[in-house]
Scaffold this motif. Structure first.
Motif, PDB file in Angstrom:
ATOM      1  N   LEU A  93      80.883  68.272 122.410  1.00 56.08           N
ATOM      2  CA  LEU A  93      81.815  67.495 123.231  1.00 56.08           C
ATOM      3  C   LEU A  93      83.210  68.127 123.230  1.00 56.08           C
ATOM      4  N   THR A  94      83.641  68.608 122.068  1.00 51.95           N
ATOM      5  CA  THR A  94      84.941  69.282 121.984  1.00 51.95           C
ATOM      6  C   THR A  94      84.943  70.542 122.842  1.00 51.95           C
ATOM      7  N   LEU A  95      83.854  71.305 122.792  1.00 49.10           N
ATOM      8  CA  LEU A  95      83.757  72.498 123.639  1.00 49.10           C
ATOM      9  C   LEU A  95      83.786  72.129 125.118  1.00 49.10           C
ATOM     10  N   LEU A  96      83.048  71.093 125.486  1.00 47.15           N
ATOM     11  CA  LEU A  96      83.014  70.672 126.896  1.00 47.15           C
ATOM     12  C   LEU A  96      84.381  70.216 127.385  1.00 47.15           C
ATOM     13  N   LEU A  97      85.189  69.644 126.497  1.00 47.03           N
ATOM     14  CA  LEU A  97      86.547  69.247 126.878  1.00 47.03           C
ATOM     15  C   LEU A  97      87.502  70.436 126.901  1.00 47.03           C
ATOM     16  N   THR A  98      87.333  71.350 125.957  1.00 48.24           N
ATOM     17  CA  THR A  98      88.290  72.440 125.781  1.00 48.24           C
ATOM     18  C   THR A  98      88.097  73.574 126.786  1.00 48.24           C
ATOM     19  N   ILE A  99      86.868  73.925 127.078  1.00 42.25           N
ATOM     20  CA  ILE A  99      86.612  75.081 127.954  1.00 42.25           C
ATOM     21  C   ILE A  99      87.251  74.909 129.337  1.00 42.25           C
ATOM     22  N   PRO A 100      87.066  73.773 130.030  1.00 37.48           N
ATOM     23  CA  PRO A 100      87.724  73.648 131.346  1.00 37.48           C
ATOM     24  C   PRO A 100      89.249  73.700 131.262  1.00 37.48           C
ATOM     25  N   LEU A 101      89.800  73.237 130.163  1.00 37.76           N
ATOM     26  CA  LEU A 101      91.252  73.276 130.017  1.00 37.76           C
ATOM     27  C   LEU A 101      91.758  74.679 129.683  1.00 37.76           C
ATOM     28  N   SER A 102      90.856  75.565 129.241  1.00 41.17           N
ATOM     29  CA  SER A 102      91.236  76.917 128.852  1.00 41.17           C
ATOM     30  C   SER A 102      91.145  77.916 129.996  1.00 41.17           C
ATOM     31  N   VAL A 103      90.481  77.559 131.073  1.00 40.80           N
ATOM     32  CA  VAL A 103      90.257  78.487 132.177  1.00 40.80           C
ATOM     33  C   VAL A 103      91.520  78.777 132.987  1.00 40.80           C
ATOM     34  N   PRO A 104      92.358  77.778 133.300  1.00 40.99           N
ATOM     35  CA  PRO A 104      93.552  78.080 134.101  1.00 40.99           C
ATOM     36  C   PRO A 104      94.499  79.049 133.386  1.00 40.99           C
ATOM     37  N   LYS A 105      95.286  79.731 134.178  1.00 43.31           N
ATOM     38  CA  LYS A 105      96.250  80.679 133.604  1.00 43.31           C
ATOM     39  C   LYS A 105      97.292  79.947 132.756  1.00 43.31           C
ATOM     40  N   ASN A 106      97.653  78.738 133.153  1.00 39.25           N
ATOM     41  CA  ASN A 106      98.599  77.932 132.396  1.00 39.25           C
ATOM     42  C   ASN A 106      97.809  77.013 131.459  1.00 39.25           C
ATOM     43  N   LEU A 107      97.990  77.168 130.163  1.00 40.15           N
ATOM     44  CA  LEU A 107      97.226  76.406 129.182  1.00 40.15           C
ATOM     45  C   LEU A 107      97.925  75.134 128.725  1.00 40.15           C
ATOM     46  N   SER A 108      98.880  74.666 129.498  1.00 44.83           N
ATOM     47  CA  SER A 108      99.668  73.508 129.068  1.00 44.83           C
ATOM     48  C   SER A 108      98.823  72.240 128.912  1.00 44.83           C
ATOM     49  N   ALA A 109      97.676  72.156 129.592  1.00 49.91           N
ATOM     50  CA  ALA A 109      96.830  70.960 129.468  1.00 49.91           C
ATOM     51  C   ALA A 109      96.256  70.819 128.062  1.00 49.91           C
ATOM     52  N   LEU A 110      96.169  71.921 127.318  1.00 47.06           N
ATOM     53  CA  LEU A 110      95.642  71.863 125.953  1.00 47.06           C
ATOM     54  C   LEU A 110      96.560  71.093 125.008  1.00 47.06           C
ATOM     55  N   LYS A 111      97.804  70.892 125.408  1.00 49.31           N
ATOM     56  CA  LYS A 111      98.731  70.173 124.527  1.00 49.31           C
ATOM     57  C   LYS A 111      98.250  68.758 124.259  1.00 49.31           C
ATOM     58  N   TYR A 112      97.486  68.183 125.171  1.00 54.57           N
ATOM     59  CA  TYR A 112      96.990  66.831 124.970  1.00 54.57           C
ATOM     60  C   TYR A 112      95.895  66.789 123.904  1.00 54.57           C
ATOM     61  N   LEU A 113      95.094  67.838 123.819  1.00 55.47           N
ATOM     62  CA  LEU A 113      94.062  67.901 122.785  1.00 55.47           C
ATOM     63  C   LEU A 113      94.643  68.256 121.425  1.00 55.47           C
ATOM     64  N   SER A 114      95.760  68.959 121.411  1.00 52.70           N
ATOM     65  CA  SER A 114      96.348  69.357 120.126  1.00 52.70           C
ATOM     66  C   SER A 114      96.822  68.141 119.337  1.00 52.70           C
ATOM     67  N   VAL A 115      97.117  67.044 120.019  1.00 50.01           N
ATOM     68  CA  VAL A 115      97.508  65.815 119.331  1.00 50.01           C
ATOM     69  C   VAL A 115      96.354  65.320 118.461  1.00 50.01           C
ATOM     70  N   PHE A 116      95.134  65.388 118.985  1.00 50.32           N
ATOM     71  CA  PHE A 116      93.965  64.970 118.213  1.00 50.32           C
ATOM     72  C   PHE A 116      93.811  65.820 116.957  1.00 50.32           C
ATOM     73  N   ALA A 117      94.004  67.125 117.094  1.00 54.23           N
ATOM     74  CA  ALA A 117      93.889  68.014 115.931  1.00 54.23           C
ATOM     75  C   ALA A 117      94.963  67.694 114.895  1.00 54.23           C
ATOM     76  N   ALA A 118      96.173  67.437 115.355  1.00 55.51           N
ATOM     77  CA  ALA A 118      97.257  67.109 114.416  1.00 55.51           C
ATOM     78  C   ALA A 118      96.969  65.798 113.695  1.00 55.51           C
ATOM     79  N   VAL A 119      96.470  64.805 114.417  1.00 57.71           N
ATOM     80  CA  VAL A 119      96.126  63.523 113.789  1.00 57.71           C
ATOM     81  C   VAL A 119      94.984  63.719 112.787  1.00 57.71           C
TER      82      VAL A 119
END
Length: 171
Positions: A102-128
């Motif tokens: 599930l983490t891969l399925l969420l992360t891969i689409p967010l990693s494809v664009p040239k701008n990776l700013s969408a990953l900032k929303y997932l980084s909150v989960f990792a920090a928590v």
């Protein structure tokens, strides 16, 4: 801490943190001196030669893959245990592999664009997850000294064959 002892472990955490701060300072100064650099490899290439930058990028990629494997392992364990605790009746959510996928399925689409700013929303989960794990370690560690396999003896410093593995973990 168990491998090195409480005092030596604290010193290693402190040294690892100071080395990180100093390393970031060096990277920032060198980046300013070298001009515009798009990556660490680009910076190394400008300072040591283009071939060195390419080799560095390759090594950094291998390191990044290792970090990703460790991160996925951590997220899988964390999410599965949270579901087991909060949703004990939903046993299918207790599977570590499910959470890795599930983490891969969420992360891969967010990693494809040239701008990776969408990953900032997932980084909150990792920090928590990291903060929660740190909290659990602090809360659970004292009882491990009283009813664990090593008894109630707290060692200040301990040197053994596992010392260098512990140093790598602290750094």
């Amino acid at each position: 801490m168990r491998t090195t002892g409480l005092g030596l472990g604290f010193v290693l955490v402190l040294l690892g943190g100071l080395a990180s701060v100093y390393g970031i300072e060096i990277l920032l100064k060198q980046s300013v001196d070298a001009g515009h650099c798009r990556s660490y490899g680009d910076l190394v290439g400008k300072k040591l030669g283009a071939g060195c930058g390419t080799i560095f990028d390759g090594l950094l990629s291998l390191y990044g893959l290792g970090v990703q494997v460790a991160f996925m392992n951590f997220i899988g364990d964390f999410a599965a245990k949270l579901c087991k605790f909060f949703l004990p009746t939903m046993k299918n959510l207790n599977d570590k592999d499910l959470w890795v996928w599930l983490t891969l399925l969420l992360t891969i689409p967010l990693s494809v664009p040239k701008n990776l700013s969408a990953l900032k929303y997932l980084s909150v989960f990792a920090a928590v997850a990291l903060m929660f794990t740190s909290f659990v370690i602090v809360v659970e560690t004292p009882e491990k000294f009283t009813d664990g396999e090593r008894g109630s003896q707290i060692e200040v410093a301990r040197l053994n064959a596992w010392f260098f593995e512990a140093v790598g973990n602290f750094v």
